[in-house]
Design an enzyme around this catalytic site. Structure first.
Site, PDB file in Angstrom:
ATOM      1  N   THR A  65     106.306  49.468  72.908  1.00 13.52           N
ATOM      2  CA  THR A  65     106.106  51.139  73.452  1.00 13.52           C
ATOM      3  C   THR A  65     106.068  51.277  74.744  1.00 13.52           C
ATOM      4  O   THR A  65     107.076  51.482  75.907  1.00 13.52           O
ATOM      5  CB  THR A  65     105.199  51.563  72.980  1.00 13.52           C
ATOM      6  OG1 THR A  65     105.172  51.558  71.551  1.00 13.52           O
ATOM      7  CG2 THR A  65     105.700  53.625  73.418  1.00 13.52           C
ATOM      8  N   ASP A  77     108.859  59.457  70.807  1.00 10.28           N
ATOM      9  CA  ASP A  77     108.006  58.589  72.396  1.00 10.28           C
ATOM     10  C   ASP A  77     108.741  59.163  73.661  1.00 10.28           C
ATOM     11  O   ASP A  77     108.853  58.523  74.404  1.00 10.28           O
ATOM     12  CB  ASP A  77     106.764  57.547  72.258  1.00 10.28           C
ATOM     13  CG  ASP A  77     106.491  57.123  71.211  1.00 10.28           C
ATOM     14  OD1 ASP A  77     105.931  58.148  70.339  1.00 10.28           O
ATOM     15  OD2 ASP A  77     105.971  56.211  70.616  1.00 10.28           O
ATOM     16  N   ASP A 112     106.166  62.612  67.772  1.00  6.96           N
ATOM     17  CA  ASP A 112     105.658  62.517  68.936  1.00  6.96           C
ATOM     18  C   ASP A 112     106.480  62.392  70.616  1.00  6.96           C
ATOM     19  O   ASP A 112     105.343  61.530  71.581  1.00  6.96           O
ATOM     20  CB  ASP A 112     104.665  60.918  69.021  1.00  6.96           C
ATOM     21  CG  ASP A 112     103.410  61.094  67.568  1.00  6.96           C
ATOM     22  OD1 ASP A 112     103.136  62.298  67.140  1.00  6.96           O
ATOM     23  OD2 ASP A 112     103.484  60.136  67.523  1.00  6.96           O
TER      24      ASP A 112
END
Length: 361
Positions: free
Chosen positions: A122, A181, A208
């Site tokens: 990520t 994200d 998210d």
């Protein structure tokens, strides 16, 4: 010809320099140009060659120390950029005054294979990474245009447009584009409570897409949820996923904003708590106040769990005087509300302390 030889510059080279200088004055607008520099610590970036550098990372790499300003000309800068901890008090300015004109974008995802083996993860997927304190950006778009549909074999679909870890990080009239994200508002360490301020910004995504453990204030910001063709039922995603440290008395504050959607009504949750495996003592905190929640938000059950072991009811979620169809309180236990006394303590001043970035807006 004698004059040209005396200067040590061939006529065609002087003409090219004059052309670049003229273009520089145009593309950098009121912020000067390499031939009319605002200060010794002002550098100019233009993909077309009218600046000191053609890439943002090239300019960042060239500076050492504190207090530099990068003026970025309109254009699409397809690159990854990292601002290390040593490059403090740096400012990036979009020269046109319109974030749509200046786009920093790349397309790594968490599951994208790295050239040397493994995947990016990520954090590694971030188009832009800011670790230095005192960073400011205005009128710039930060984007990650990786798409699930183009990579059906990749399961790590997090694709970060920007990860911000520094304290006193401010973003004014910026845009943040991605899917999962998009905007990672974080800190450098678990015990570090980095303060971040976003004003008049636009953020879009699906899963998210505003997340992390920073103390982050979003004032007058617009959040937009995207539709999804890969899912046939709700929920499509979650706007916020804070991971606030348990010791931090303040997490994410949204004030005076709005949330819109291109998805069907009630197909998005307002938030879910992220308690990462690296910090199982986290107590995610989100306060959304005086914000318009569009019909895309599930008004009946706006919060849900990310993990059954950490129910959202045990976290620090609250609302205050929100409006719109997504803010209708039909099941009170599903929508914790601040009292007037609690709301008086949930302000940008209380969250940001002695740092007052709004005074520069």
């Amino acid at each position: 010809m004698g004059a040209a030889l005396t200067l040590g510059v061939a006529p065609h080279a002087r003409a090219a320099h004059a052309t670049r200088a003229a273009r520089g004055r145009r593309v950098f607008g009121r912020y000067g140009s390499p031939s009319a520099r605002l200060s010794a610590q002002t550098l100019y970036v233009d993909a077309g060659g009218a600046g000191d550098f053609t890439t943002v990372q090239g300019a960042v790499t060239a500076v050492s120390g504190s207090g530099y300003t990068l003026v970025v000309a309109p254009g699409v800068y397809r690159e990854t950029v990292a601002v290390s901890v040593a490059r403090t008090e740096m400012t990036w300015i979009g020269a046109s005054g319109n974030a749509r004109d200046i786009v920093i974008v790349y397309d790594n995802a968490a599951g994208t294979p790295k050239p040397g083996g493994g995947t990016y993860g990520t954090t590694g997927s971030a188009t832009t990474l800011v670790q230095a304190d005192g960073f400011t950006a205005q009128d710039i778009t930060f984007a990650n245009d990786w798409l699930r549909a183009d990579h059906p074999g990749i399961t790590g679909t997090q694709a970060v447009a920007i990860k911000v870890q520094g304290d006193r990080s401010a973003f004014l009239r910026c845009r943040f584009l991605g899917h999962q994200d998009t905007l990672y508002a974080d800190s450098m360490a678990l015990g570090t409570f980095a303060r971040q301020y976003f004003r008049d910004c636009y953020v879009e995504g699906d899963v998210d897409f505003v997340f992390g453990r920073a103390t982050a204030v979003f004032e007058r910001c617009h959040f937009h949820t995207l539709t999804r063709t890969d899912l046939s039922s709700a929920p499509y995603g979650f706007v916020f996923a804070p991971s606030t440290a348990g010791a931090n008395p303040r997490g994410c504050l949204v004030v005076g904003g709005r949330i819109t959607s291109e998805a069907p009504d009630a197909y998005y949750k307002l938030a879910r708590p992220w308690v990462p495996s690296s910090d199982t003592t986290a107590r995610p905190m989100l306060t959304v106040r005086e914000t318009r929640l569009g019909a895309g938000i599930d008004a009946v059950a706006p919060y849900t769990n990310m993990s059954s072991g950490f129910p959202w009811q045990d976290q620090r979620f609250a609302e205050y005087r929100n409006t719109g169809p997504g803010a209708v309180v039909s099941v009170p236990e599903n929508r914790p509300q601040l009292t007037a006394v609690e709301a008086a303590a949930a302000t940008r001043e209380a969250y940001l302390g002695d740092w007052t970035p709004w005074e520069r807006c």
